[in-house]
Design an enzyme around this catalytic site. Sequence first.
Site, PDB file in Angstrom:
ATOM      1  N   HIS A  67       0.806  -1.221   0.000  1.00  0.00           N
ATOM      2  CA  HIS A  67       0.000   0.000   0.000  1.00  0.00           C
ATOM      3  C   HIS A  67       0.837   1.268   0.000  1.00  0.00           C
ATOM      4  CE1 HIS A  67      -3.746  -2.087   0.058  1.00  0.00           C
ATOM      5  NE2 HIS A  67      -3.496  -2.683   1.206  1.00  0.00           N
ATOM      6  N   ASP A  74       4.237  -1.385  -4.487  1.00  0.00           N
ATOM      7  CA  ASP A  74       3.188  -2.174  -5.144  1.00  0.00           C
ATOM      8  C   ASP A  74       3.400  -2.226  -6.653  1.00  0.00           C
ATOM      9  OD1 ASP A  74       2.145  -2.515  -2.666  1.00  0.00           O
ATOM     10  OD2 ASP A  74       0.283  -1.420  -3.008  1.00  0.00           O
TER      11      ASP A  74
END
Length: 734
Positions: free
Chosen positions: A711, A716
């Site tokens: 996150h 990511d």
Amino acid sequence: MNRARAHDHVRAEQRRFRRAKTGSAWKPRELPQFYYLTHFNSFLKDVHAKHFDLLGKVDLGFIAAFDALPRNAQATYVRMANRRGYVFDRDKFAYDEITDQTQQWVTLRDQNFIDPIASPLFRDWLSSLPKPDLVAFMTDTMCATLFKKSWKKSVLVDLAQSQTDPSDAVIPERYVGQGRREALQYLLFLYFGRIEDNLQTLTHRDLGLVRDTNDDQSGPQFDTPQEAKIAFFYAKALHDLRNGTDFDATRFCESFDTWPRPDCDLSTRHHDKLLQKLGGWSERQEDHDRALHLYTQSDAPLCNERVIRIRWTRNADEDRQWCKARLESLIENPGSDSEASFAEDFYARKFHKKRTSATTDLLRTATVLTLDEAFRNQPERAVLKHYKAKGIDTYRSENVPWRNLFGLLFWDILHDGHQGRRRLPEILRAGGFYAAHQTEIEARLSRLDNPPLALLDLLRTLSMHYSEDSALVHWGSRSLDRIKALLIHAPRGGVAHLLRLMSQDWRGTKDGFPDLMLIEDGRVSFVEVKTVGDSLRRNQLTRMRQLSAAGFPIKIAKIEWAVDPSQPYVVVDVETTGGRPGLHRLTEIGAVKMIGGKVVDEFQTLLNPQRSIPPNITRITNITNEMVAGAPIFLEIAEQFREFMGDSIFAAHNVNFDYGFMSAEYEMIDQRFRYPKLCTVASMRRFYPGHRSYSLKNLCRDFEIDLKSHHRALCDAKAAAELLILINEKRMMD
């Protein structure tokens, strides 16, 4: 006004309309409590004033009866007419501004503005029921073994209608139907020129989502009430057929002998289209005799073609001889270039033993291009990118530049002050434009032989009318660029030849132009893009023949999809203040660029979202308001990220989320963000089936991919890039 200034005005107009559509930097009008009733009454007065001579007793009765209703009853009816469907549950119908709702239903019933749920409304009532209520009704009225609760609602409605006599059905009194529907539809038809199921179009106008209709922008013009009523009959029949069932199609076929005779261009076109659709439906039902009967009632090119094809398949000598004579007649005196193409091609194959059709012959000459399959949903963009990479000036063309050129060149002839510009001029619809203005048309076409002079004329027209609504001219920022390239590099007389055909037969030549325009070695050529399984439509084939006859080189680019190892990808992840693009904003972008399975560049930045970050979002991302307070706003990094993207494919895990936020941010600053997309979630499901979860976290665990700062955008993005490597390995193996 110079060209640059004209383009600035065009862009300003585009920005204003994009804001209106998306809600970006735009707020709805502050509307008074009964705004919808005020506008509806204004609509009725407008129709009454403009189209009084076209209104019959029923239509005038609707207006008078509505005007006599109490205000709250009027508001109730307009609210009802503004909703989807024709049947309503009174218990679920409540608005704060309408008092004594029960009395309003009584008043509306007494004045026939609501109807009981009888046979004509039975299907509408079934469709209005929530699925559990529909299942309960069917369980009570028919054998439960005839259906399953899991079936789609539309299937259940069809079955319930076929198995239930409306007169025997017990329908609660709280359900009512909208009354006087056809009278209202006719008034809306006069106003808009099309069939409207409800008042949504008026509502969008009230909210400022579309422009107001003014005195010069009303619906079609008719000379007599009979013309208007017949045109309405066919427009409504087409509308009902598109939205109906096999039962409705059968009803239309059986009522053919009662159809009114079309007596104007609009009703004739709709009459022919209705016959085409019903004939096609009859063919699908394998009722070829009925299809033949319907097709023979029209002399439209498609109907003529279907009659010939059906009679040919009968394989009888009489039919074969009839087809031969009919084809020779069409070749000698075709109704259009498209009809001539069909007749010549069919005649050559059936009577001169030509083995392949003209379409097949053209497709066999296609240039085969192997392009990256990530462009599968944007084939024209893929081919455009291919030619640009070879240093060829390439433009998206299709119909727009031809319509723009036609509309600008003949603007003042087409719009003589007596017609609105938002709708297509009647003289084009009726087909008499060239005959009525041949001398002036030819004079203007001759000026195209001098491109600089012609461009000066077009720029003058653009400068005078750039902000005006037009059914012909698309005010794009690159409109003049494409027109200029076309005029300067076209073969002498080529553009004039096509525009002459358009002026002689607008309906037959307004579309079907090739997808791309190329400028190579000082010459303009056109490319039609096709993928595996695509075919050439008749209008496309005709347009290619016309362009070729005018001296334009034409080719077909046929795409074969593969994985291009040199294709760059940008794998993106964004963090946001919430889940709705346009309402919530970006707080971080992380991206990695990959070529040939290797990371070649990275991009990362925090962003000031210009609004607070909710605490629940901070708990997920660990991004705080303090962290983004000094970060750049999106506008400050937009160009940098666009340069980072270059010609890449946009990839992400659940790509529509990340892409949706990025495109919304660019929309807010009046820029377009358009790239081909690849979703690593969908691709992992396709190439690596069997995992219990396809979340980024779980896939990273299953494939041992590092994900230390989940996150956070760059972490990511890097993890999703590792998944992309696995995906492309499988894609290349396939």
